[in-house]
Structures are given as structure tokens and as C-alpha cells.
Design an enzyme around this catalytic site. Sequence first.
Site, PDB file in Angstrom:
ATOM      1  N   ASN A  87       0.829  -1.388  -0.061  1.00 34.09           N
ATOM      2  CA  ASN A  87       0.168   0.009  -0.025  1.00 34.09           C
ATOM      3  C   ASN A  87       0.776   1.222  -0.158  1.00 34.09           C
ATOM      4  O   ASN A  87       2.024   1.097   0.738  1.00 34.09           O
ATOM      5  CB  ASN A  87      -0.909   0.039   1.198  1.00 34.09           C
ATOM      6  CG  ASN A  87      -1.887  -1.262   1.277  1.00 34.09           C
ATOM      7  OD1 ASN A  87      -2.002  -1.807   0.130  1.00 34.09           O
ATOM      8  ND2 ASN A  87      -2.450  -1.679   2.386  1.00 34.09           N
ATOM      9  N   ASP A  89      -0.464   4.113   1.182  1.00 38.88           N
ATOM     10  CA  ASP A  89      -0.927   5.034   2.174  1.00 38.88           C
ATOM     11  C   ASP A  89       0.061   5.072   3.540  1.00 38.88           C
ATOM     12  O   ASP A  89       1.027   4.035   3.260  1.00 38.88           O
ATOM     13  CB  ASP A  89      -2.230   4.510   2.510  1.00 38.88           C
ATOM     14  CG  ASP A  89      -2.522   3.217   3.057  1.00 38.88           C
ATOM     15  OD1 ASP A  89      -1.879   3.054   4.092  1.00 38.88           O
ATOM     16  OD2 ASP A  89      -3.096   2.490   2.469  1.00 38.88           O
ATOM     17  N   HIS A 104       6.096  -0.332  -2.733  1.00 38.94           N
ATOM     18  CA  HIS A 104       5.615   0.220  -4.036  1.00 38.94           C
ATOM     19  C   HIS A 104       5.701   1.619  -3.895  1.00 38.94           C
ATOM     20  O   HIS A 104       4.948   2.513  -4.695  1.00 38.94           O
ATOM     21  CB  HIS A 104       3.994  -0.190  -4.403  1.00 38.94           C
ATOM     22  CG  HIS A 104       4.131  -1.839  -4.821  1.00 38.94           C
ATOM     23  ND1 HIS A 104       2.910  -2.322  -4.872  1.00 38.94           N
ATOM     24  CD2 HIS A 104       5.115  -2.589  -5.009  1.00 38.94           C
ATOM     25  CE1 HIS A 104       3.450  -3.756  -5.069  1.00 38.94           C
ATOM     26  NE2 HIS A 104       4.700  -3.734  -5.487  1.00 38.94           N
ATOM     27  N   THR A 170      -4.465  -9.167   0.537  1.00 36.69           N
ATOM     28  CA  THR A 170      -3.721  -9.297  -1.072  1.00 36.69           C
ATOM     29  C   THR A 170      -4.255 -10.345  -1.492  1.00 36.69           C
ATOM     30  O   THR A 170      -4.444 -11.456  -1.023  1.00 36.69           O
ATOM     31  CB  THR A 170      -2.215  -9.126  -0.871  1.00 36.69           C
ATOM     32  OG1 THR A 170      -1.638  -9.143  -1.939  1.00 36.69           O
ATOM     33  CG2 THR A 170      -1.532 -10.266   0.250  1.00 36.69           C
ATOM     34  N   SER A 171      -4.128 -10.230  -2.810  1.00 35.73           N
ATOM     35  CA  SER A 171      -4.625 -11.448  -3.503  1.00 35.73           C
ATOM     36  C   SER A 171      -3.705 -12.632  -3.800  1.00 35.73           C
ATOM     37  O   SER A 171      -3.868 -13.661  -4.220  1.00 35.73           O
ATOM     38  CB  SER A 171      -5.062 -11.015  -5.287  1.00 35.73           C
ATOM     39  OG  SER A 171      -3.771 -10.462  -5.848  1.00 35.73           O
TER      40      SER A 171
END
Length: 230
Positions: A87, A89, A104, A170-171
Site C-alpha cells: 500500500n 498510504d 511500492h 492481498t490477492s
Amino acid sequence: MKNIVVLTGAGASADSGISTFRDADGLWEGHDVMEVASPLGFARNPELVLDFYNQRRRQLLEVQPNKGHYALVELEKHHKVSIITQNVDDLHERAGSSNVLHLHGELLKVRSTKNASLVLNWTNDLHIGDTDDDGHQLRPHIVWFGEEVPLLPKAAQITQSADILIIIGTSMQVYPAAGLVNYAPYNSSIHFIDPRPSIGENDFRDLSIIAERAAIGVPMLVSDILNKNV
């Protein structure tokens, strides 16, 4: 004291009201991902890209950490907790977590388009004409598709130290981040928290699944760990 490594994805912040960006049709807020999250997209239409992230930044400043974020802070009071988040944020930090690696990038930071190491804190909108001291345009401090993930080796090193690995929201489909689970030691236990689990208990040794959203599932797991049931 256990060494606990936590991998978080978009689902960790969804209960705070943060959009997961990518819809079922693969679009991010109505945009093709390559339009707003790639170097080529930025080169073609920098105004669109900056506006996209300006909207995300404004949204972030209006939301708060959720119970999942705060539960990880409670866990840190008793164990060594390292958070690796996909994330962008700052909700982990706002909740009080002290050891967070942003794989990221970070939405509340920008960097020079010329010098990637020149990173600035940034809470306002970013516009064409906002430059570094040498006149180079600033861009979001985000790892876009097609760019290297510079903190990946450090994330892998952290994961290798895990006694317990917790995966939240998360996938487990987006690489290279999804591959971090393979760096966990053989004897570490793995806990996957997601309302729609994409992996099964037979996919990894010593894997447990909590099919709940983060604000419910994380406090449940933290309570179990602190009560020494895990």
C-alpha cells in the site's frame, strides 16, 4: 519474543475507506492502469497522472486507520513486528507501527524525475511546474508498472527472518510482491487474512486462513498470538 513479518495489501486499508483502485474489469477509477501507473502513461499525459494521484492523496488525508492497523500496533508491544506493505498510504504509521517498508512507494511523498533519490514529503496537490531545485519536474513517489521495485531485496531479507508470517488483504497474484512468501523459513507458520482467500490451506505448509476482512480478522489473529494459541 517472536519475529513476526506482516505482508499487507489493499484489503488492509479497505476498511478505512481507501479504494482498492483496481475494479473487477481491471480499471483503476475508470482508467486503464497503464494510463495512470506507468512511465509511458506519465510521458503521454502527465496532467492525467498527477490528477489521479492528487485525488488519491486527498482521499488519504480524509481517512483514518482501522482496527486491523491498530491490532498490529498492539502486537508490536509484545513481539518484533516488521510490516512490508504494497500500500502507498501511511495508515500503518498513523496507527503507530514503527517498522514499515513501503514496497511500492508512498502517496504522501514525491520525487524528482531526474534524481530518484531526491524524495520530498508532499501533502498538497502536485502540478505541472512543481520542480526540484534544479528545475526538474516532480512526480509521485510510486513504483509504477514497468519499473523496478528497489526495496524488493530488503523485503525478501526481512521475510527470511520470520518466525510467523501474516498476509493481510492481498490477492497473492501480483508479482514480485506475491513471491515474498517463498522467502519465509520452512518452519515458520503462515496466516492469511482475506474475505475471499485466493490460496488454500494445502498451498503452503503450516498455513491457516481467516476468511474475514482486515478490521475483523487481524484483531482475531493478534488476540490468538498474544494468548499463545498460535
